[in-house]
Design a protein around this motif. Structure first.
Motif, PDB file in Angstrom:
ATOM      1  N   ALA A 142       0.834  -1.203   0.000  1.00  0.00           N
ATOM      2  CA  ALA A 142       0.000   0.000   0.000  1.00  0.00           C
ATOM      3  C   ALA A 142       0.870   1.256   0.000  1.00  0.00           C
ATOM      4  CB  ALA A 142      -0.930   0.000   1.207  1.00  0.00           C
ATOM      5  N   ASN A 143       2.169   1.033  -0.195  1.00  0.00           N
ATOM      6  CA  ASN A 143       3.107   2.154  -0.298  1.00  0.00           C
ATOM      7  C   ASN A 143       3.544   2.292  -1.750  1.00  0.00           C
ATOM      8  OD1 ASN A 143       5.737   3.535  -0.284  1.00  0.00           O
ATOM      9  ND2 ASN A 143       5.398   3.531   1.943  1.00  0.00           N
ATOM     10  N   LEU A 144       3.432   3.502  -2.279  1.00  0.00           N
ATOM     11  CA  LEU A 144       3.729   3.715  -3.696  1.00  0.00           C
ATOM     12  C   LEU A 144       5.167   3.337  -4.044  1.00  0.00           C
ATOM     13  CD1 LEU A 144       2.805   4.720  -6.457  1.00  0.00           C
ATOM     14  CD2 LEU A 144       3.469   7.028  -5.786  1.00  0.00           C
ATOM     15  N   SER A 145       6.090   3.591  -3.142  1.00  0.00           N
ATOM     16  CA  SER A 145       7.506   3.303  -3.444  1.00  0.00           C
ATOM     17  C   SER A 145       7.731   1.811  -3.662  1.00  0.00           C
ATOM     18  CB  SER A 145       8.393   3.790  -2.288  1.00  0.00           C
ATOM     19  OG  SER A 145       8.221   5.158  -2.119  1.00  0.00           O
ATOM     20  N   VAL A 146       7.068   0.999  -2.844  1.00  0.00           N
ATOM     21  CA  VAL A 146       7.231  -0.458  -2.965  1.00  0.00           C
ATOM     22  C   VAL A 146       6.658  -0.932  -4.298  1.00  0.00           C
ATOM     23  CG1 VAL A 146       6.529  -2.689  -1.999  1.00  0.00           C
ATOM     24  CG2 VAL A 146       7.207  -0.815  -0.472  1.00  0.00           C
ATOM     25  N   ALA A 147       5.426  -0.512  -4.583  1.00  0.00           N
ATOM     26  CA  ALA A 147       4.790  -0.933  -5.837  1.00  0.00           C
ATOM     27  C   ALA A 147       5.579  -0.422  -7.044  1.00  0.00           C
ATOM     28  CB  ALA A 147       3.346  -0.429  -5.883  1.00  0.00           C
ATOM     29  N   LEU A 148       6.067   0.825  -6.929  1.00  0.00           N
ATOM     30  CA  LEU A 148       6.819   1.410  -8.042  1.00  0.00           C
ATOM     31  C   LEU A 148       8.139   0.673  -8.268  1.00  0.00           C
ATOM     32  CD1 LEU A 148       6.781   3.708 -10.131  1.00  0.00           C
ATOM     33  CD2 LEU A 148       7.964   5.142  -8.450  1.00  0.00           C
ATOM     34  N   ALA A 149       8.794   0.285  -7.187  1.00  0.00           N
ATOM     35  CA  ALA A 149      10.059  -0.447  -7.332  1.00  0.00           C
ATOM     36  C   ALA A 149       9.835  -1.769  -8.058  1.00  0.00           C
ATOM     37  CB  ALA A 149      10.672  -0.703  -5.957  1.00  0.00           C
ATOM     38  N   LEU A 150       8.781  -2.479  -7.670  1.00  0.00           N
ATOM     39  CA  LEU A 150       8.485  -3.753  -8.333  1.00  0.00           C
ATOM     40  C   LEU A 150       8.127  -3.533  -9.804  1.00  0.00           C
ATOM     41  CD1 LEU A 150       6.338  -5.383  -5.485  1.00  0.00           C
ATOM     42  CD2 LEU A 150       8.673  -5.991  -6.124  1.00  0.00           C
TER      43      LEU A 150
ATOM     44  N   TRP B  30      15.271  -0.978  -0.954  1.00  0.00           N
ATOM     45  CA  TRP B  30      15.000  -2.108  -0.054  1.00  0.00           C
ATOM     46  C   TRP B  30      14.035  -3.111  -0.721  1.00  0.00           C
ATOM     47  CZ3 TRP B  30      17.837  -3.807   3.483  1.00  0.00           C
ATOM     48  CH2 TRP B  30      18.519  -2.985   4.382  1.00  0.00           C
ATOM     49  N   THR B  31      13.050  -2.572  -1.401  1.00  0.00           N
ATOM     50  CA  THR B  31      12.086  -3.437  -2.081  1.00  0.00           C
ATOM     51  C   THR B  31      12.776  -4.306  -3.133  1.00  0.00           C
ATOM     52  OG1 THR B  31      10.396  -1.736  -1.808  1.00  0.00           O
ATOM     53  CG2 THR B  31       9.924  -3.471  -3.403  1.00  0.00           C
ATOM     54  N   ALA B  32      13.604  -3.639  -3.944  1.00  0.00           N
ATOM     55  CA  ALA B  32      14.293  -4.373  -5.016  1.00  0.00           C
ATOM     56  C   ALA B  32      15.223  -5.431  -4.424  1.00  0.00           C
ATOM     57  CB  ALA B  32      15.075  -3.392  -5.888  1.00  0.00           C
ATOM     58  N   VAL B  33      15.943  -5.045  -3.376  1.00  0.00           N
ATOM     59  CA  VAL B  33      16.906  -5.986  -2.777  1.00  0.00           C
ATOM     60  C   VAL B  33      16.177  -7.196  -2.177  1.00  0.00           C
ATOM     61  CG1 VAL B  33      18.567  -6.277  -0.891  1.00  0.00           C
ATOM     62  CG2 VAL B  33      18.689  -4.263  -2.366  1.00  0.00           C
ATOM     63  N   THR B  34      15.161  -6.928  -1.369  1.00  0.00           N
ATOM     64  CA  THR B  34      14.454  -8.060  -0.733  1.00  0.00           C
ATOM     65  C   THR B  34      13.779  -8.940  -1.786  1.00  0.00           C
ATOM     66  OG1 THR B  34      12.589  -6.589  -0.335  1.00  0.00           O
ATOM     67  CG2 THR B  34      14.016  -7.035   1.529  1.00  0.00           C
ATOM     68  N   PHE B  35      13.209  -8.305  -2.817  1.00  0.00           N
ATOM     69  CA  PHE B  35      12.568  -9.128  -3.839  1.00  0.00           C
ATOM     70  C   PHE B  35      13.586  -9.984  -4.590  1.00  0.00           C
ATOM     71  CE2 PHE B  35      11.575  -9.725  -8.345  1.00  0.00           C
ATOM     72  CZ  PHE B  35      10.562 -10.672  -8.187  1.00  0.00           C
ATOM     73  N   LEU B  36      14.719  -9.365  -4.954  1.00  0.00           N
ATOM     74  CA  LEU B  36      15.716 -10.118  -5.725  1.00  0.00           C
ATOM     75  C   LEU B  36      16.287 -11.282  -4.907  1.00  0.00           C
ATOM     76  CD1 LEU B  36      17.493  -7.220  -7.645  1.00  0.00           C
ATOM     77  CD2 LEU B  36      15.927  -8.944  -8.568  1.00  0.00           C
ATOM     78  N   ILE B  37      16.460 -11.056  -3.591  1.00  0.00           N
ATOM     79  CA  ILE B  37      16.915 -12.163  -2.732  1.00  0.00           C
ATOM     80  C   ILE B  37      15.851 -13.272  -2.711  1.00  0.00           C
ATOM     81  CG2 ILE B  37      17.408 -12.812  -0.326  1.00  0.00           C
ATOM     82  CD1 ILE B  37      18.653  -9.972  -0.020  1.00  0.00           C
ATOM     83  N   THR B  38      14.605 -12.849  -2.534  1.00  0.00           N
ATOM     84  CA  THR B  38      13.498 -13.832  -2.523  1.00  0.00           C
ATOM     85  C   THR B  38      13.456 -14.603  -3.842  1.00  0.00           C
ATOM     86  OG1 THR B  38      12.260 -12.286  -1.170  1.00  0.00           O
ATOM     87  CG2 THR B  38      11.007 -14.084  -2.151  1.00  0.00           C
ATOM     88  N   PHE B  39      13.549 -13.863  -4.930  1.00  0.00           N
ATOM     89  CA  PHE B  39      13.523 -14.467  -6.269  1.00  0.00           C
ATOM     90  C   PHE B  39      14.654 -15.482  -6.431  1.00  0.00           C
ATOM     91  CE2 PHE B  39      15.751 -13.659 -10.413  1.00  0.00           C
ATOM     92  CZ  PHE B  39      15.005 -14.527 -11.183  1.00  0.00           C
TER      93      PHE B  39
END
Lengths: 276, 186
Positions: A142-150, B30-39
């Protein structure tokens, strides 16, 4: 000031989404402080890894147990519905299926734990003099930064793959439909470039907005009871809040993860073979 | 009062709203790092293992299907072979039956022919015997006629007849007898 106004001042559902730093961590110009969202990302990653490694790796047999059947069902859902149908050939499936599957599972877990009350909060309460974190619900997605990063990873991966398979010139040329008059090529190209960026925005905002709206609705309906301090209102607010909660948990959580991963597979497949 | 509440909530929304749509590069990292580790971990530990199992099961199913196909084809061949054997056995039985009938007919015909021949032979023998008996009787009758004639002639004439007289008288007496009538009477 009336008690109602005071209650309204105290009840601030949007504060659930504030992210004060718990541990300050600066890396040059980038603020890598650890906050509630980061902890939720870690918890989500840990659950995703442990849960799906457990059901997809250990105790596997040609005659599957219930646990293994669940793991295979999830795996085959992603493989059949997302990868096989949208990625053009086996090589592309082999390369991109793990990414799409990991994306689906990670977003699904992040969405799901966003509706489970957890003791991960800025606020605290005291029990026998012991300071404990307040239990609450929060979704990292629900945070834009997280969704945007993905979404940004999908965006970059899509275009890198498109250029790798087709070459830069052919790939960019594929954005313009066949048979377009010459004088329209330039404006259509501009529109196509904009649409490519719109994908990035739509992918991220869809996930972020849906999850945020669900949380806000639940918090508002439950909060109304405390604002108006009315038991009669609770008779309406609690069932409605529960229905919204169940709707979010049962449907929205999975659909949003599914749509995100599915669109990723479609975008990547389209970039690899633009004529499709 | 409601307006006051709304004003406060809107003010808070406005204040916090910026936080909700604020893009934070650190959180994105942080999102990219945690996701890439998970992946990476899921790809190495989970997906490869379950894909291997699904492939193995697919191979087993394919083998089982192939085996079932082979068994079905073998069963069909055996069935065909059995049908052929049954057809051959039936043909042989029909042949044996036809041969038996043919032999029985031939036997029957032979027996009938033999019986017929035997009958004819017996009839001929009987006829010959009857004819011989007739001739014997006629000869006997003739002799008795001659003797009676001679005896009567000697008594009538009162003299002994010569050989020529006897021969002439015999011929006359025999000539007057109707032997056919005698044969019919016998």
């Amino acid at each position: 000031m009336s008690p109602l106004i005071l209650a309204a001042e105290v009840f601030e559902p949007q504060h659930e989404f504030r992210l004060p730093a718990w541990v300050d961590l600066d890396l040059g110009a980038v603020d890598l402080s650890i906050n509630k969202a980061v902890v939720y990302l870690w918890v989500g990653a840990a659950i995703t890894i442990l849960l799906f490694t457990w059901i997809m790796r250990f105790g596997l047999s040609l005659r599957p147990s219930r646990r293994q059947t669940a793991g295979e069902a999830v795996y085959e859902l992603v493989y059949n519905q997302m990868a096989e149908g949208n990625l053009p050939h086996r090589k592309a499936i082999g390369r991109w299926f793990p990414y799409v599957a990991a994306l689906f599972l990670y977003i699904w877990v992040l969405n799901l734990i966003g509706f489970i009350p957890l003791p991960i909060s800025d606020e605290h309460f005291h029990v026998a003099g012991v300071k404990l974190p307040t239990w609450g619900i929060y979704a990292a997605t629900a945070n834009l930064s997280v969704a945007l990063a993905l979404a940004l990873m999908t965006f970059i991966g899509t275009h890198v793959e498109g250029i790798r398979y087709n070459g830069p010139f052919k790939y960019v040329k594929s954005w313009i439909p066949h048979g377009v008059p010459k004088f329209l090529i330039a404006p259509i190209f501009v529109l196509e470039v904009i649409s490519q960026f719109m994908r990035l925005i739509s992918l991220s905002v869809r996930l972020f907005a849906n999850m945020l709206a669900g949380h806000m609705l639940i918090l508002v309906f439950i909060g109304l009871i405390f604002i108006f301090q009315s038991v009669v209102l609770a008779v309406i607010a609690v069932p409605v809040g529960t229905i919204i909660y169940l709707f979010e948990v049962v449907i929205v959580v999975t659909i949003q993860a599914f749509v995100f991963a599915l669109l990723t597979a479609i975008y990547v497949g389209g970039a690899i073979e633009p004529e499709h | 009062m409601r307006d006051s509440v709304l004003a406060i909530v809107l003010a808070q929304e406005e204040e916090a709203g910026n936080d909700l749509i604020k893009v934070v590069p650190g959180l994105m990292i942080w999102t990219a790092v945690t996701f890439l580790i998970t992946f990476y971990i899921l790809k190495k530990l989970a997906f490869s293992r379950i894909q291997g199992l699904i492939d193995r099961r697919r191979d087993r199913i394919k083998e089982a299907l192939d085996e079932a196909d082979n068994a079905r084809m073998e069963a069909r061949a055996l069935l065909e072979q059995h049908r052929q054997l049954i057809a051959e056995a039936r043909a042989q039985a029909d042949g044996v039956l036809a041969e038996a009938r043919r032999q029985a007919d031939a036997q029957h015909e032979r027996v009938r022919a033999e019986a017929s021949a035997d009958l004819e032979r017996r009839l001929e023998e009987n006829q010959r015997a009857i004819a011989a008996e007739n001739r014997k009787l006629l000869e006997q009758v003739r002799r008795e006629v001659v003797e009676l004639t001679l005896l009567a002639s000697e008594k009538v004439t009162g003299k002994v007849l010569t050989a020529d007289d006897q021969r002439r008288l015999i011929d006359e007496a025999v000539g007057e007898l109707d032997f056919d009538q005698l044969a019919k009477l016998n």
